[in-house]
Design an enzyme around this catalytic site. Structure first.
Site, PDB file in Angstrom:
ATOM      1  N   ASP A   1     -26.269   8.422  17.188  1.00 17.31           N
ATOM      2  CA  ASP A   1     -26.841   7.522  16.181  1.00 17.31           C
ATOM      3  C   ASP A   1     -26.933   8.266  14.853  1.00 17.31           C
ATOM      4  O   ASP A   1     -27.377   9.410  14.811  1.00 17.31           O
ATOM      5  CB  ASP A   1     -28.220   7.060  16.646  1.00 17.31           C
ATOM      6  CG  ASP A   1     -28.729   5.920  15.812  1.00 17.31           C
ATOM      7  OD1 ASP A   1     -28.536   4.767  16.217  1.00 17.31           O
ATOM      8  OD2 ASP A   1     -29.307   6.182  14.742  1.00 17.31           O
ATOM      9  N   ILE A   2     -26.507   7.613  13.797  1.00 10.21           N
ATOM     10  CA  ILE A   2     -26.555   8.245  12.474  1.00 10.21           C
ATOM     11  C   ILE A   2     -27.986   8.227  11.956  1.00 10.21           C
ATOM     12  O   ILE A   2     -28.632   7.176  11.940  1.00 10.21           O
ATOM     13  CB  ILE A   2     -25.608   7.520  11.497  1.00 10.21           C
ATOM     14  CG1 ILE A   2     -24.179   7.609  12.026  1.00 10.21           C
ATOM     15  CG2 ILE A   2     -25.702   8.113  10.099  1.00 10.21           C
ATOM     16  CD1 ILE A   2     -23.193   6.733  11.309  1.00 10.21           C
TER      17      ILE A   2
ATOM     18  N   GLU B   1     -24.917   0.965  14.223  1.00 14.53           N
ATOM     19  CA  GLU B   1     -24.601   2.326  13.783  1.00 14.53           C
ATOM     20  C   GLU B   1     -24.597   3.285  14.967  1.00 14.53           C
ATOM     21  O   GLU B   1     -24.759   4.473  14.808  1.00 14.53           O
ATOM     22  CB  GLU B   1     -25.594   2.756  12.706  1.00 14.53           C
ATOM     23  CG  GLU B   1     -26.992   3.105  13.173  1.00 14.53           C
ATOM     24  CD  GLU B   1     -28.005   1.996  12.887  1.00 14.53           C
ATOM     25  OE1 GLU B   1     -27.605   0.815  12.895  1.00 14.53           O
ATOM     26  OE2 GLU B   1     -29.171   2.330  12.698  1.00 14.53           O
TER      27      GLU B   1
END
Lengths: 337, 429
Positions: free
Chosen positions: A212-213, A255
């Site tokens: 996950d960013i 994302e």
């Protein structure tokens, strides 16, 4: 004596002349006043009429506007059934329709004998589908005055419905996500399933990474969608270049990216995950005139240590990801064995 | 009122007449004609008084009327103003209703056609004619999915000499993208949000007002719709609102067009290998067969199948299988480049190739060299070398059959023979 009579006559004539003169002046003014008063009354009446009309027009306009605001609502979902559900709610809200059904199959039309049928016709541009409607709307009763509103709402329903249908079609036929160039969720899960089955059969180890960013939402809010998209694109490019050809990556959610490392134990997975994390942390992402840096958090679950089915593996990797986020981001967390 | 005044006046005249008569009688009885002079004087004075009284009375009356008229006139003017305001509002409302009414037509148009070009046209035309009234410029940019940059898709302008310099969008479009919200500039020279100095090299003299709206559908940005005009304060808030509404509808229509384009492309191209699909291949084969029969040409079909693909998948995983499929597709495209051919992924691990103008012998040579090429190719997975082989069946038209369906069946049968003979070889029917 004659003089006196003459005087009397003279003053009488003078008086009459003067009186007439003034009376005429007065009556002229009076007429002017009356016409003015009349005109004013007319204008006042006109104004009242205009104002009344304006109120009506305004109401009409607000109603029309409201009808078009519905589009956003209807198009919130990408699922056919949900799109119809929202449409039906709006139909009930704005028009008095008791029952409305969405029929996909011609054969079901017979069930709605007493209903009015409205075919949802396809676009003219696509000849292949021109003859056959996407589906039908069946409703019990619509007032004559609501017909216009119904048509407006139906057009919006059609545009949303069509999007849902094509979206489904495209996801069914594609295997990669256009933006990130990694597998889309459907194909990724399909491949993951097969890989897990193979690992079980051949007694191989397998690792599942959920990436996950960090602070992605802030990037999106601060720099706009395109920058967020560019970051996502760049990050997935780095991942694709970092992992082996045999490992596969998928876009799981907005994302979130996922990787399956087949035939890989915990130690090797840690090495790979750290390499991904560092690779992204070191990269400078250029978007327009901005030079951005981004980090990722990674949650890892392994087979057979953590779980032996996809659902649990994903769930546990998600938990590991959560604890990575909680303990400071930009790090790799393993699900404890 | 005037009636009352008239009667009063009559009464006064009567009194004056009585006084005159009394005076005359006294004159006759007592003073004979000596009082004539006095009587005359009295009459004159009485008349003057009468005149003054009448002037005074009437002018007061007229003055009162005049002021009433003026007050009324003022009120009439106020009413006039109000009326014209109401009328303006009325006109504005009516034109807005017409404008929003035309939304129905726009959405119908958008629903009627799924081609990207016509969707873009409909949108640009709608805002240009309804908001700009065909003045100034209308621009529609689309986001390129590869580069994530804006690209001008359609422009409409009043003056053909006007050159649109920013084909990739300028600071205003970037502002819209960054904020994902609508933008209105009423006067560019007075807007401090934008550093217009940096735009000096661009010719912005011809633009004073801009409204612009992003095209957002399902959280993804598809483009920007923008209107410009030379005049300052050309666009109103309602124009902006209408533009936003059209953009909302348009974004979904655009997404529909893009999705439709994609489905059409997917009906032709296989997403994994990029080769043609079975459906498209069979259509083309039918046409080509007709053409070859008419021109008396050869048409060969190769059916190619990867040997023991299921085992390979089990051993190395499906991802490895995908890699092999891609690799073989690539090799086929590369080695058949010089021939007039059409390659398709026919099924899971089956490929079908159409070779026009090649007879059976030549086709065999082509297939054999392809087989050898694939045999030699190393596929490295996790530092481990793996290899695959293929079996190929060939059928030729008009040599084997004259029917295109049978042609495919015969090629399939030939491929099956190759499998039976021990795989990794080319077989003819």
């Amino acid at each position: 004596m004659l003089h006196i009579i003459f005087f009397i006559a003279l003053s009488g004539i003078l008086f009459l002349l003067l009186q007439d003169f003034f009376a005429r002046k007065v009556s002229k003014k009076t007429i002017q006043l009356n016409s003015l008063l009349n005109e004013s009354a007319k204008r006042a009446k006109e104004k009242i009429n205009l104002d009344e009309e304006n109120v009506l027009l305004n109401k009409h306009l607000t109603q029309t506007l409201e009808l078009y605001e519905v589009t956003k609502d209807i198009c919130k979902s990408l699922e056919e059934e949900k799109v119809f559900k929202i449409f039906r709610e709006n139909l009930k809200k704005y028009i008095g329709v008791h029952d409305c059904q969405y029929i996909k199959d011609n054969a079901d039309l017979i069930k709605y004998k007493d209903y009015t049928i409205f075919p949802l016709t396809s676009a003219e541009g696509s000849q292949a589908m021109a003859q056959k409607p996407i589906g039908y709307l069946a409703f019990d009763k619509i007032l004559e005055e609501d017909k216009d509103k119904f048509l407006i709402l139906t057009q919006q329903f059609l545009i949303g419905l069509r999007r849902a249908i094509y979206y489904q079609k495209v996801t069914d036929l594609t295997i990669t996500d256009t933006l990130t160039q990694v597998y889309n969720r459907r194909y990724f899960l399909e491949r993951f399933n097969e890989e897990l089955r193979r690992s079980k059969k051949n007694k191989l180890r397998l690792s599942f990474l959920m990436i996950d960013i960090d602070n992605f939402k802030q990037y999106n809010d601060k720099y706009g969608h395109l920058v967020g998209d560019a970051i996502l694109r760049q990050v997935s490019k780095i991942i694709r270049e970092t992992v082996r050809q045999i490992d596969f990556t998928g876009r799981y959610g907005g994302e979130e990216l996922c990787i399956v490392l087949a035939e890989t134990d915990r130690e090797k997975t840690n090495f790979a995950a750290e390499r991904i994390r560092q690779g992204i942390a070191q990269a400078v992402i250029k978007v327009y005139d901005e030079e951005l840096r981004s980090t990722v958090s990674i949650g890892v679950s392994t087979f057979p240590d953590n779980a032996n089915n996809i659902r649990d593996l994903i769930e546990m990797a998600d938990q590991a990801l959560y604890s990575a986020k909680e303990t400071g981001k930009n790090k790799v967390c393993f699900c404890p064995a | 009122m005037s009636m009352l005044q008239n009667s009063i006046r009559r009464a006064i005249v009567l009194i004056l007449a009585i006084i005159s008569v009394v005076l005359i009688i006294t004159n006759i009885i007592f003073l004979h004609q000596k009082l004539l002079f006095i009587t005359g004087a009295v009459f004159i004075i009485a008349n003057i008084l009468l005149l003054i009284y009448l002037i005074h009375k009437s002018s007061a009356h007229i003055y009162k009327l005049q002021s009433l008229i003026e007050i009324n006139r003022e009120q009439a003017n106020i009413l006039d103003d109000d009326n014209s305001k109401s009328r303006q509002l009325n006109d504005a409302l009516k034109s807005r209703i017409i404008r929003y009414g035309s939304l129905k037509k726009i959405i119908e148009d958008l629903n009627r056609n799924l081609k990207l070009d016509s969707t873009v046209d409909t949108l640009t035309e709608a805002v240009y004619s309804l908001i700009s009234k065909r003045h100034g410029t209308a621009l529609l940019f689309l986001v390129d999915s590869q580069t994530q940059k804006l690209k001008l898709a359609r422009s409409l302008k009043e003056d053909n000499g006007l050159v649109i310099l920013s084909k990739e969008g300028d600071i205003f479009d970037l502002w819209v993208l960054r904020h994902s919200s609508v933008l209105i500039i009423t006067n560019l020279k007075q807007d401090f949000r934008f550093d217009t100095d940096s735009l000096r090299n661009q010719d912005l003299r011809s633009t004073s007002s801009i409204i612009s709206s992003p095209l957002i559908s399902h959280h993804s940005l598809l483009g920007v719709l923008r209107l410009e005009n030379k005049l300052a304060d050309f666009f109103t808030q309602d124009d902006l609102r209408f533009l936003a509404l059209v953009s909302d509808l348009g974004a979904i229509a655009l997404e529909n067009s893009l999705l439709f384009q994609k489905t059409q492309d997917l009906a032709i191209h296989d997403d994994l290998t990029g080769l043609y699909t079975r459906y498209y291949f069979l259509g083309r084969l039918k046409e080509e067969a007709k053409r070859c029969i008419r021109l008396d040409q050869h048409l060969s079909v190769l059916m190619l199948d990867i040997d023991l693909f299921k085992k390979y998948n089990d051993k190395f995983g499906h991802t490895a299988g995908d890699i092999v499929l891609r690799k073989i597709s690539h090799l086929m495209q590369e080695s058949l480049l010089e021939y007039n051919c059409l390659i398709s992924r026919f099924g899971g691990e089956e490929f079908l190739v159409m070779l026009s103008g090649l007879d059976k012998k030549k086709s065999f040579l082509v297939a054999e060299s392809l087989r050898q090429k694939i045999e030699k190719e190393k596929i490295i997975l996790r530092r481990q070398e793996t290899k695959v082989t293929v079996s190929i069946g060939i059928a030729n038209m008009p040599y084997d059959t004259k029917d295109e369906d049978e042609l495919v069946q015969k090629a399939d049968k030939a491929m099956y023979d190759a499998k039976l003979k021990g795989r990794n070889q080319v077989c003819c029917i």
